[in-house]
Scaffold this motif. Sequence first.
Motif, PDB file in Angstrom:
ATOM      1  N   THR A  60       0.813  -1.241  -0.172  1.00 14.95           N
ATOM      2  CA  THR A  60       0.012   0.064  -0.072  1.00 14.95           C
ATOM      3  C   THR A  60       0.845   1.331  -0.137  1.00 14.95           C
ATOM      4  OG1 THR A  60      -0.130  -0.066   2.206  1.00 14.95           O
ATOM      5  CG2 THR A  60      -2.115  -1.049   1.253  1.00 14.95           C
ATOM      6  N   TYR A  61       2.251   1.138   0.075  1.00 13.97           N
ATOM      7  CA  TYR A  61       3.147   2.332   0.258  1.00 13.97           C
ATOM      8  C   TYR A  61       2.579   3.233   1.288  1.00 13.97           C
ATOM      9  CZ  TYR A  61       4.545   0.650  -4.298  1.00 13.97           C
ATOM     10  OH  TYR A  61       5.024  -0.214  -5.437  1.00 13.97           O
ATOM     11  N   THR A  62       2.358   2.596   2.400  1.00 16.24           N
ATOM     12  CA  THR A  62       1.774   3.339   3.573  1.00 16.24           C
ATOM     13  C   THR A  62       2.680   2.703   4.837  1.00 16.24           C
ATOM     14  OG1 THR A  62      -0.149   3.950   2.382  1.00 16.24           O
ATOM     15  CG2 THR A  62      -0.083   4.119   4.723  1.00 16.24           C
ATOM     16  N   VAL A  79       8.174  11.847  14.562  1.00 14.74           N
ATOM     17  CA  VAL A  79       7.154  11.647  13.400  1.00 14.74           C
ATOM     18  C   VAL A  79       7.433  12.498  12.189  1.00 14.74           C
ATOM     19  CG1 VAL A  79       4.825  12.102  12.680  1.00 14.74           C
ATOM     20  CG2 VAL A  79       5.109  11.497  15.147  1.00 14.74           C
ATOM     21  N   GLU A  80       8.048  13.542  12.589  1.00 10.86           N
ATOM     22  CA  GLU A  80       8.536  14.531  11.317  1.00 10.86           C
ATOM     23  C   GLU A  80       9.685  13.704  10.579  1.00 10.86           C
ATOM     24  OE1 GLU A  80       9.523  18.538  12.089  1.00 10.86           O
ATOM     25  OE2 GLU A  80       8.515  19.005  10.128  1.00 10.86           O
ATOM     26  N   GLU A  83       8.643  10.947   8.972  1.00 13.32           N
ATOM     27  CA  GLU A  83       7.434  11.204   7.637  1.00 13.32           C
ATOM     28  C   GLU A  83       8.668  11.604   6.402  1.00 13.32           C
ATOM     29  OE1 GLU A  83       4.840  13.764   5.133  1.00 13.32           O
ATOM     30  OE2 GLU A  83       6.969  14.187   5.803  1.00 13.32           O
ATOM     31  N   HIS A  84       9.567  12.528   6.815  1.00 11.79           N
ATOM     32  CA  HIS A  84      10.676  12.973   5.922  1.00 11.79           C
ATOM     33  C   HIS A  84      11.561  11.695   5.145  1.00 11.79           C
ATOM     34  CE1 HIS A  84      13.410  15.928   4.181  1.00 11.79           C
ATOM     35  NE2 HIS A  84      14.406  15.249   4.756  1.00 11.79           N
ATOM     36  N   ARG A  87       8.935  10.299   2.859  1.00 11.54           N
ATOM     37  CA  ARG A  87       8.520  10.986   1.600  1.00 11.54           C
ATOM     38  C   ARG A  87       9.562  10.788   0.426  1.00 11.54           C
ATOM     39  NH1 ARG A  87       9.243  16.265  -0.647  1.00 11.54           N
ATOM     40  NH2 ARG A  87      11.329  15.791   0.051  1.00 11.54           N
ATOM     41  N   ASP A  90       8.196   8.246  -1.611  1.00  6.95           N
ATOM     42  CA  ASP A  90       6.673   8.430  -2.018  1.00  6.95           C
ATOM     43  C   ASP A  90       5.801   7.423  -1.424  1.00  6.95           C
ATOM     44  OD1 ASP A  90       6.686  10.390  -3.967  1.00  6.95           O
ATOM     45  OD2 ASP A  90       7.270   9.186  -5.494  1.00  6.95           O
ATOM     46  N   ARG A  91       6.327   7.324  -0.035  1.00 11.42           N
ATOM     47  CA  ARG A  91       5.100   6.538   0.923  1.00 11.42           C
ATOM     48  C   ARG A  91       4.448   7.415   1.658  1.00 11.42           C
ATOM     49  NH1 ARG A  91       9.026   1.799   2.867  1.00 11.42           N
ATOM     50  NH2 ARG A  91      10.518   3.179   2.601  1.00 11.42           N
ATOM     51  N   SER A  92       3.589   7.088   2.482  1.00 12.86           N
ATOM     52  CA  SER A  92       2.909   7.833   3.304  1.00 12.86           C
ATOM     53  C   SER A  92       2.802   7.320   4.655  1.00 12.86           C
ATOM     54  CB  SER A  92       1.326   8.242   2.840  1.00 12.86           C
ATOM     55  OG  SER A  92       1.182   8.780   1.665  1.00 12.86           O
ATOM     56  N   LEU A  93       2.508   8.403   5.564  1.00 15.71           N
ATOM     57  CA  LEU A  93       2.365   7.840   6.968  1.00 15.71           C
ATOM     58  C   LEU A  93       0.970   8.151   7.507  1.00 15.71           C
ATOM     59  CD1 LEU A  93       4.028   9.858   9.804  1.00 15.71           C
ATOM     60  CD2 LEU A  93       3.943   7.290   9.496  1.00 15.71           C
ATOM     61  N   LEU A  94       0.551   6.868   8.124  1.00 15.76           N
ATOM     62  CA  LEU A  94      -0.729   6.773   8.662  1.00 15.76           C
ATOM     63  C   LEU A  94      -0.500   6.908  10.062  1.00 15.76           C
ATOM     64  CD1 LEU A  94      -3.354   6.666   7.641  1.00 15.76           C
ATOM     65  CD2 LEU A  94      -3.156   4.374   7.402  1.00 15.76           C
TER      66      LEU A  94
END
Lengths: 332, 332
Positions: A60-62, A79-80, A83-84, A87, A90-94
């Motif tokens: 899911t690239y998540t 978290v930052e 996330e960095h 990114r 190209d993955r996202s953070l839930l």
Amino acid sequence: MRATIRDVAARAGVSVATASRALSSERGVRPENRERVLAAAAALDYQPNILAAALRGRTTYTVGMVVPSIGNPYFATLVEAVEHQLRDDDRSLLLANSRYEPQTERRQIQALLDRRVDSLILVPCDRTASRDATADAAARVPTVQVDLRVDDHAGSSVTVDNEFGLRLAVDHVVGRGAYRPVFVGAEPVDSSAQERLDGYRQATGRYGLGEPDVLLGDFSTDWGRAAACRIVDRDPRPDAVICGNDMIALGVLDGLAAAGMRVPEDIQVTGFDDTPYAALSRPSLTTVRQPQDEIAAQAVRLLDAAAARSDSPPPQRIAITPVLVARGSTLP
Amino acid sequence: MRATIRDVAARAGVSVATASRALSSERGVRPENRERVLAAAAALDYQPNILAAALRGRTTYTVGMVVPSIGNPYFATLVEAVEHQLRDDDRSLLLANSRYEPQTERRQIQALLDRRVDSLILVPCDRTASRDATADAAARVPTVQVDLRVDDHAGSSVTVDNEFGLRLAVDHVVGRGAYRPVFVGAEPVDSSAQERLDGYRQATGRYGLGEPDVLLGDFSTDWGRAAACRIVDRDPRPDAVICGNDMIALGVLDGLAAAGMRVPEDIQVTGFDDTPYAALSRPSLTTVRQPQDEIAAQAVRLLDAAAARSDSPPPQRIAITPVLVARGSTLP
DNA sequence: ATGAAAGCGCTAACAG
DNA sequence: CTGTTAGCGCTTTCAT
């Protein structure tokens, strides 16, 4: 309506399979066809439906992350950093918040798993109560514990070397003349609280400073303030306060100032974490810095390594060495 | 392998359609059958695949949020408030960081849209450069701008009444004897910077305090510190510093202390936001509090209202009234 | 009230 | 190298 891969394929005059291959940038497509597919996709402003891809494929690239408190500056910057790190790929953070409640933590992990995250970054809020949920999660997807970890669980983790960090702090103040330090920490509910307490005991033991003097509460400014009141009343009075984290230290600084004591002349103070706050207090806070970018990078690396292998790789426990940042709350 | 709805249906002795209906708790299933489906689901530890449901249906129970900086305590607590709001409803938060870069912001919005978020909460980092991306997003899913907003865009937004907030701050210090205030704010790149600057001008205008005195930089502690240096050199010297946010104020406090000035006796200082920092500084900071829980609640409410209607409802602009929190950096 | 069947948009065999 | 064909797990007509 958004364009689908069928539209792209039709426009490029190829089959959906070829379109899919061209888009997924695998090889096995004639350059000419790939050209046309890409052009068609661009023309139609095609955006793949990740959900469909995830349903069919398996990623899911998540990645999911659960922290005890998003609002806490320490976790916020962690978290930052994560996330960095993500990114770039190209993955996202839930993101989810456990609010320091094992119950909530469990539900949040479940929710993330329901959303089919590829992997999980956990900051388990309780050494024991978080154990089952953490183990269950690890059984499903690659999981890494960060900053905190549960007892007796063989999963991977990335933490700072808390014992060493405390030794840095103790060495620092002792090297500046302190011989009657006191530790103001938190009840060992989470692993950092425990390890920092242990670290303090070990470090002072090495100097033969007598029975370790410790005051235990929670990781809050209020507790630091309360502890400061107790400290100033002591006789003989401690000459250094080693704190379990920056929040406590800030409270101690505040409480000490209210009692009219001078920092660092009368008494030295150290924190732990090097949150953004530390540099802003008056005096600025000497503290042990956690290299969060590195922690985040290692955590993501571990996750990717685990995902790359079909068998679960042996769990790794990475302890990152912190550094001391000397500021105004200790003697020069 | 995880149990699917087919397994549940088989075990309950009904068709998948019936199982789906029973699970989705719509009506149209005989109580007896519903019983059996639920029992089977429990027995198999069935967990619906949200991705599949989302692919077929249309909701992912996920909302996306893009903030300029997760690590910034102000945004961190805002994110926490939103997450908390969502959790009550079993929805998840897909979080992204724009790093104050409109380019990145655009990509992040795209990534969230690709993941089929049901709606979007945006904190546009630039009044003008964020406009297109915001408008595009709003054309796709219910979108609300929070805290910040772009110029000339008719979308919904929830912000604090910055003008009013500044008036509170000015009134406060003027009511305590200040008659030569100075504003230390940020270049009006984002809407808050602009509105706070405007608010300062209006508020001082009302008192006839002459030409408004303003110093513009960015929303950082460093800038506050630099501004403080300029302020102490002024002749006549200002007797109050109204800051654009808490970070600046903390820097000002630091710079003023370094120059040997007493706060609030020689000069009063106010901040804006009431971040967790504000109560911890020495002296503690008088500031204008943003009710983040309310902002988050209104934002989610707006989104849900928009989702409930198939036609796009008229955009709403909600301005929440802030309150002043008096602390030690202004006179009693 | 229930079941059969048709996809949502995509990827992955399997043939050609 | 390319097209055909199955589904991934679920919801939702459409009959019954």
